[in-house]
Scaffold this active site. Structure first.
Site, PDB file in Angstrom:
ATOM      1  CD  GLU A 161      -2.815  -1.334   0.023  1.00  0.00           C
ATOM      2  OE1 GLU A 161      -3.048  -0.123  -0.363  1.00  0.00           O
ATOM      3  OE2 GLU A 161      -3.084  -2.153  -0.349  1.00  0.00           O
ATOM      4  CG  ASP A 181       2.344  -7.123  -5.909  1.00  0.00           C
ATOM      5  OD1 ASP A 181       2.010  -6.550  -4.830  1.00  0.00           O
ATOM      6  OD2 ASP A 181       1.713  -7.562  -6.764  1.00  0.00           O
TER       7      ASP A 181
END
Length: 420
Positions: A280, A365
């Site tokens: 995030e 990611d």
């Protein structure tokens, strides 16, 4: 363009999008059903067959429900437009409101009220039948009603003044009203980003400071490594509504807050929670949120400019089933018709949004794999896929239209490269 030509264009796009949605749904059903009997090889050691089949059944149930909702919402759309539902509402309101701003505001309120009542049975079924059947619903009837009441109240307090300002601009600010409206809309969004963390979200959930000292230290260490400052670390009582889990941060500037669902903290190990938050934070550090805001702002400006043109075209109204009434302003009608018709014409472009979103997910990611152990993010994702009953075998084309995140197999393959 004549009104008949526009009606034909609208109906053509309506049928095309409806057929495409049904076709994509049948593809998804076939794909998920075909792979229901065995866990994909990449997940065979991590996810049980029972969990995999639950995800398949949950996906199929959501698709069937979605198709029923789509048919109903399509009928409502045609009812409001080509069958004259919006015209009927306007005629019914005029004797009680006159032809001024009160009429236009009342038309918005009446439209929202009718739409809300029509949607309510579907909202109830989704929460208390579909989600309940698969063990995800944690909400009581009382909480559901309270949420609806709070949402309605917020809509009245925040939405009505905004609509009033927009209607005033449409009436009094000349041919560039759409530009001024865009500026107001951008300002409104920024204000919402500031007040949401402290005034709005606490109306629906409790946010308690993260009490686990060791987890707090781990999270603070991560934020220090990536140079991210937040006003606090909080745990949200998401479990009172659903068994689904997530983590996010919200707010603007110095008002940013990091939030974990209590279900997430309970189900993941500390390294896994750290890896999920790193993902995030990757969105923030790579400015994905800012990029989405900029793109969204440009798109909204373009749509408002288009509405600025359509607002003055008689064929736009009559082509969507509304015959302007003598002496009655059409600004509210133009807004409502545009809101109703726009999704019909834009659904075909959904993959463009999906492609951009997936690119951002891969980048986030990779960011997480750089600042935490990629294996922790992989294990966290597997747990979250399992606990949220997300299918591991989606149809690629369906996913391209509907999913903002890459399929699990592709996403984890990318992360495995970082491990090696």
């Amino acid at each position: 363009m004549s009104s008949l030509a526009f009606s034909i264009l609208f109906v053509s796009f309506f049928i095309l999008s409806l057929v495409l949605r049904f076709w994509l749904s049948t593809r998804q059903l076939r794909c998920v059903s075909a792979h229901r009997g065995a866990v994909p090889a990449d997940f065979a050691e991590k996810i049980s067959l029972d969990a995999h089949q639950k995800a398949a059944d949950y996906t199929a149930a959501k698709i069937h429900f979605g198709l029923a909702s789509l048919l109903f919402s399509s009928a409502v759309l045609i009812g409001f437009t080509l069958l004259g539902g919006l015209q009927w509402l306007a005629i019914a309101l005029l004797p009680h409101t006159g032809t001024g701003i009160a009429f236009q505001m009342a038309l918005f309120v009446a439209f929202a009220a009718v739409s809300g009542v029509l949607d309510m049975p579907f909202d109830y079924y989704r929460q208390f039948v579909l989600e309940e059947r698969f063990g995800f619903n944690k909400m009581s009837i009382g909480l559901w009603i309270a949420d609806a009441a709070k949402g309605t109240g917020l809509g009245l307090v925040l939405g009505l003044p905004l609509i009033w300002v927009v209607l005033q601009l449409m009436e009094k600010s000349g041919s560039l009203w759409w530009l001024y409206t865009w500026l107001v809309w951008i300002g409104f969004q920024l204000v919402m980003m500031v007040i949401a963390p402290t005034l709005i979200m606490p109306l629906f959930n409790k946010f308690e400071p993260l009490k686990d000292d060791s987890l707090r230290q781990r999270i603070e260490g991560l934020m220090a490594r990536v140079n991210f400052a937040a006003k606090g670390l909080f745990v949200m009582d998401g479990s009172k509504r659903s068994a689904h889990s997530n983590a996010f941060f919200y707010g603007f500037g110095a008002n940013k807050r990091v939030v974990f669902y209590d279900t997430l903290v309970a189900s993941l190990t500390q390294p896994e929670v750290e890896a999920v938050l790193a993902h995030e934070l990757g969105h923030f550090k790579l400015r994905h949120n800012l990029k989405r805001m900029v793109v969204g702002s440009v798109v909204s400006l373009a749509f408002l400019a288009l509405l600025g043109y359509l607002k003055n075209q008689a064929w736009f109204y009559s082509g969507l089933g509304f015959d302007p009434l003598p002496g009655v302003p059409t600004d509210a009608v133009a807004l409502l018709l545009f809101m109703l018709a726009l999704p019909v014409f834009t659904f075909l472009f959904s993959p463009l949004t999906s492609i951009s979103s997936r690119k951002h997910e891969f980048e986030a990611d990779a960011f997480a794999a750089t600042h935490t152990d990629a294996r922790d993010l992989i294990s966290a994702l597997v747990k979250m896929y399992e606990e949220n009953a997300s299918t591991l075998t989606p149809d690629r084309l369906h996913s391209t239209f509907y999913d903002s995140h890459p399929p699990a197999s592709i996403r984890i393959q990318q992360l495995n490269l970082a491990v090696r």
